[in-house]
Design an enzyme around this catalytic site. Structure first.
Site, PDB file in Angstrom:
ATOM      1  N   GLY A 461       5.388   8.167  -0.925  1.00  0.00           N
ATOM      2  CA  GLY A 461       6.198   7.224  -0.175  1.00  0.00           C
ATOM      3  C   GLY A 461       6.435   5.964  -0.969  1.00  0.00           C
ATOM      4  N   GLY A 463       7.318   1.514  -0.444  1.00  0.00           N
ATOM      5  CA  GLY A 463       7.497   0.345   0.402  1.00  0.00           C
ATOM      6  C   GLY A 463       7.911  -0.833  -0.443  1.00  0.00           C
ATOM      7  N   GLY A 464       7.917  -2.027   0.159  1.00  0.00           N
ATOM      8  CA  GLY A 464       8.299  -3.225  -0.569  1.00  0.00           C
ATOM      9  C   GLY A 464       7.357  -3.543  -1.707  1.00  0.00           C
ATOM     10  N   PHE A 465       6.122  -3.015  -1.657  1.00  0.00           N
ATOM     11  CA  PHE A 465       5.119  -3.277  -2.686  1.00  0.00           C
ATOM     12  C   PHE A 465       5.312  -2.389  -3.906  1.00  0.00           C
ATOM     13  CE2 PHE A 465       3.621  -0.187   0.359  1.00  0.00           C
ATOM     14  CZ  PHE A 465       3.357   0.904  -0.446  1.00  0.00           C
ATOM     15  N   SER A 467       5.389   2.050  -5.019  1.00  0.00           N
ATOM     16  CA  SER A 467       5.314   3.464  -4.624  1.00  0.00           C
ATOM     17  C   SER A 467       3.868   3.925  -4.525  1.00  0.00           C
ATOM     18  CB  SER A 467       6.075   4.331  -5.643  1.00  0.00           C
ATOM     19  OG  SER A 467       7.416   3.899  -5.756  1.00  0.00           O
ATOM     20  N   VAL A 468       3.678   5.036  -3.779  1.00  0.00           N
ATOM     21  CA  VAL A 468       2.366   5.665  -3.649  1.00  0.00           C
ATOM     22  C   VAL A 468       2.486   7.110  -4.110  1.00  0.00           C
ATOM     23  CG1 VAL A 468       0.511   6.330  -2.082  1.00  0.00           C
ATOM     24  CG2 VAL A 468       1.729   4.177  -1.720  1.00  0.00           C
ATOM     25  N   ASP A 579      -0.897  -8.203   8.242  1.00  0.00           N
ATOM     26  CA  ASP A 579       0.244  -7.293   8.074  1.00  0.00           C
ATOM     27  C   ASP A 579      -0.019  -5.972   8.788  1.00  0.00           C
ATOM     28  OD1 ASP A 579       2.791  -6.685   7.252  1.00  0.00           O
ATOM     29  OD2 ASP A 579       2.170  -5.912   5.307  1.00  0.00           O
TER      30      ASP A 579
END
Length: 767
Positions: A461, A463-465, A467-468, A579
């Site tokens: 997945g 996100g704004g941070f 990838s994983v 968060d």
């Protein structure tokens, strides 16, 4: 011949019904006294058609006869000429023919004469002839039955008790082995005693909880049977204790927890072990449990030896509690926390604060309902075991041992130097080696090999941070690698923050970090692999949302709340997550929730403490108003985020994209309106409505609205939140929340302001 005469006399008198017993109108065998409402009747009866006769009260017109009170329990009459009369001074006397009286109500000294009548509530009452004052009543002298207008009593001044006493057998009303009574403690609780030993205990009684019952009976076997009137008859509502059940007092011994199941099973509270393993193996649990790690209590110290509280849900509160008057939930926690002798506490709606300074005895855990009990434990019981690194060398000869030893030493020196080089930038930012004990520092080539060089096929997945990726180490262990993007709003500060914080947090509802990697511009976090990814892949996917039925959603909600309680109250570090959202809840192979992403988390002092930040970062829609506008964050700002998350789990809708009706009502607006109209059940994802428990859904919607109250003081704290989710205690009514309006292009506005920067100088970073 005598028996024939008695039968003939009974046949003549059986049709006579009296309104009152007077000195000139005694009650004889065959005659009855009825209450004015026709509900009760008093007269002579013979259990199981024996020759013994008793004066008793029973429900009128019910077959078979249900006796609720007996006057001469220990001395039956056998003479057919027996009668019940009243003297001029108001004493009731039961005569056994010419043999004299066998029972008396005692002297009451009526000055103007008296009479006896049967009240509409089922009590035999002696009244003064002129004033009408009650001089004596059978409700003050109970038998085995408690009617709806009678009650048990304990006089704190005189020590006098009003109790129930069982019949010896179902055909012998003489006093049996069991006594039902209430305790003098505050709040009271009911007990069934067998001789001098407790046999059953009700638990503390909340006066605000009213139950409409018609009759309580203490049976010859020691069971308390509770009946209620359903409009046509009196049905059995509850019976305790049941044979081979957790109802039997102290079945699991001190600090033992009886899990209510069929058959019941005993276990020790967390942090305790069986006192006698051999006895427990034989099924004898009465010796109970003992503490595994002794408590070290040093007041307000925050060192390693400070104790913590572990919450246990759905509990029947143990015996020997003390009432801490006028304390709210937060004060209850603080009072026990700062008292080294306080072993546990519970804040119960309708009762208040209860604390335990003695062994926890007769605790029961139900599948649902009950109360939340918080038990003091040594911190090490919750922190988990710290991982230790060892170097193992196999030897087959002295030469090989030396070679391997030198090679191991050389590898260790190189690894240490490499790590020192990799971490020098980090340590420049005040990260000390002792800050991350037990954390592995991976090399980049190891992670590249594990993730197939960060291939798209391994991507879980984004996100704004960043990838994983899924990875597999050489030993076969599966990992999740969070690779921070250089353009991510999460910089070195958040990266180091997450390493330090999460490495020290150990809880089943928090994701576990295994290590990190820092090389050049690369910043990687390595976590335990979560088979089911994040919760949003289920909740917000129209195809997969049906996989999580309501019971599982409710369990997930409770699990997240337990993880949040650990962060706020139980961990050595008091942590505000900042968060909390659905995408930051990871799911393991059993669909147990684990809170993740601690890049924005902050430590804080105490429980109600607020701190200010000039860099507001989080996810729009989840941020509490006071945090978004002023930068103030506290335990209550996480509670707000939890409330939004809770409503999303119920509805299956994301707050940032939900719009209902022509007006485009947002999720909070719709939740508020549905709660006011029908308790909130319309908010539930209709795909799982078939599996829901309406009362649980309504309760969760109400809790969600309480969490998103505009004023932090109106929101529950984390301890209260978990209690609300795991018990059936009364809930306060929420106020109408301050809604966040939603524009057509899905950008958020609040209170008519198009940008938050107009009301604060804080920097807002979306996530």
């Amino acid at each position: 011949m005598m028996r024939f005469i008695c039968w003939l006399l009974f046949a003549v008198l059986i049709s006579f019904t009296y309104a009152a017993i007077t000195p000139t109108s005694p009650l004889s065998i065959g005659q009855t006294l009825s209450s004015s409402n026709g509900a009760y009747e008093l007269g002579f009866f013979s259990p199981n058609n024996t020759h013994n006769q008793y004066v008793g009260i029973w429900f009128k017109g019910i077959i078979p006869r249900v006796v609720v009170w007996v006057a001469n329990r220990e001395k039956p009459v056998t003479d057919c000429t027996a009668n019940l009369t009243i003297t001029g001074d108001g004493s009731l006397l039961l005569f056994n023919g010419k043999s004299g009286f066998v029972w008396s109500s005692g002297e009451v000294f009526a000055s103007n004469g008296s009479h006896a009548e049967l009240s509409d509530s089922g009590s035999l009452i002696v009244k003064d002839k002129v004033s009408g004052r009650t001089l004596w009543q059978s409700f003050d002298h109970l038998g085995d039955t408690l009617l709806h207008s009678s009650f048990l009593m304990y006089n704190l001044i005189t020590g006098e008790k009003r109790v129930l006493t069982s019949w010896k057998t179902y055909t012998d009303p003489s006093p049996g082995d069991f006594v039902g009574e209430i305790t003098p403690q505050v709040p009271s609780q009911g007990f069934i005693m067998r001789g001098s030993r407790p046999y059953w205990r009700s638990g503390p009684w909340a006066k605000t909880r009213n139950y409409k019952l018609s009759r309580i009976v203490l049976t010859p076997e020691g069971s308390m049977k509770i009946f209620r009137y359903n409009g046509t008859n009196r049905e059995l509502y509850y019976e305790a204790p049941l044979v081979n059940s957790c109802d039997v007092y102290g079945v699991c011994g001190p600090f033992g927890l009886c899990v209510s199941s069929v058959p019941p099973k005993c276990k020790c509270f967390k942090g305790f072990v069986p006192k006698s393993i051999e006895e427990w193996k034989r099924g004898n649990w009465t010796s109970g449990c003992v503490r595994r790690t002794e408590l070290l209590c040093q007041g307000n110290s925050t060192g390693e030896d400070v104790n913590v509280f572990h919450p246990v849900a759905n509990i029947k509160p143990p015996d020997s509690y003390e009432f801490a008057n006028s304390l709210n939930a937060e004060e209850c926690y603080q009072s026990c926390f700062h008292n080294c002798s306080c072993l546990a506490f519970s804040y119960i709606s309708g009762i208040g604060c209860l604390v335990w300074n003695h062994d926890l005895m007769d605790a029961v855990q139900f599948s649902a309902g009950g109360e939340l009990l918080s038990i003091r434990l040594a911190r090490s019981e919750l922190d988990g075991n710290k991982r230790k690194k060892t170097i193992v060398a196999s030897t087959v000869s002295l030469t090989l041992f030396v070679i391997l030893g030198l090679a191991s030493f050389g590898f260790w020196r190189c690894r240490l130097e490499d790590n020192a080089h990799i971490l020098k930038d980090a340590w420049r930012n005040e990260l000390k080696p002792q800050d991350v004990p037990g954390l592995d520092f991976f090399e980049m080539n190891t992670i590249q090999t594990a993730t197939n060089n960060f291939s798209l096929s391994n991507k879980l997945g984004q996100g704004g941070f960043g990838s994983v990726y899924k990875g597999k180490l050489q030993d076969g262990k599966e990992i999740a690698v969070k690779r921070l993007s250089s353009s991510s709003g999460q910089g070195k500060e958040e990266f180091m923050n997450e390493i330090v914080l999460i490495s020290k947090l150990q809880h089943r509802n928090l994701v576990r970090i295994l290590g990190c990697c820092i090389e050049g511009e690369e910043r990687l976090l390595i976590y335990e692999f979560m088979l089911n990814k994040s919760l949003d892949t289920f909740i917000f996917d129209s195809r997969r949302t049906l996989e999580i039925e309501w019971p599982k959603r409710f369990s997930i909600i409770q699990g997240i709340a337990r993880g949040l309680l650990y962060l706020h109250r139980e961990s050595r570090l008091k942590v505000i997550h900042r968060d909390l959202k659905v995408s930051n809840i990871l799911m393991d192979e059993k669909m147990n929730p684990k809170i993740s992403d601690f890049g924005l988390a902050r430590m804080y002092q105490g429980t109600e403490h607020e701190e200010n930040t000039h860099r507001v970062a989080g996810t729009l829609g989840y941020m509490a108003p006071e945090y978004a506008w002023t930068g103030m964050f506290s335990e209550k700002s996480d509670i707000y985020s939890f409330g939004v998350l809770l409503l999303e789990i119920i509805s299956g809708e994301k707050i940032s994209r939900f719009g209902y009706g022509e007006e485009g009502k947002n999720l909070l607006t719709y939740a508020w309106e549905t709660w006011g109209e029908n308790g909130g059940t319309d908010l539930l994802d209709q795909g799982v409505a078939y599996s829901c428990r309406p009362l649980e859904v309504e309760r969760c919607v109400q809790i969600g609205l309480l969490c998103v109250q505009h004023q932090p003081a109106d929101r529950p704290n984390t301890l209260e939140l978990l209690s609300m989710l795991t018990t059936t205690s009364d809930l306060p009514s929420p106020k109408q929340p301050t809604f966040v309006a939603q524009t057509r292009n899905k950008e958020f506005m609040a209170m008519g302001l198009t940008t938050v920067s107009k009301v604060t100088d804080s920097e807002i970073l979306g996530r």
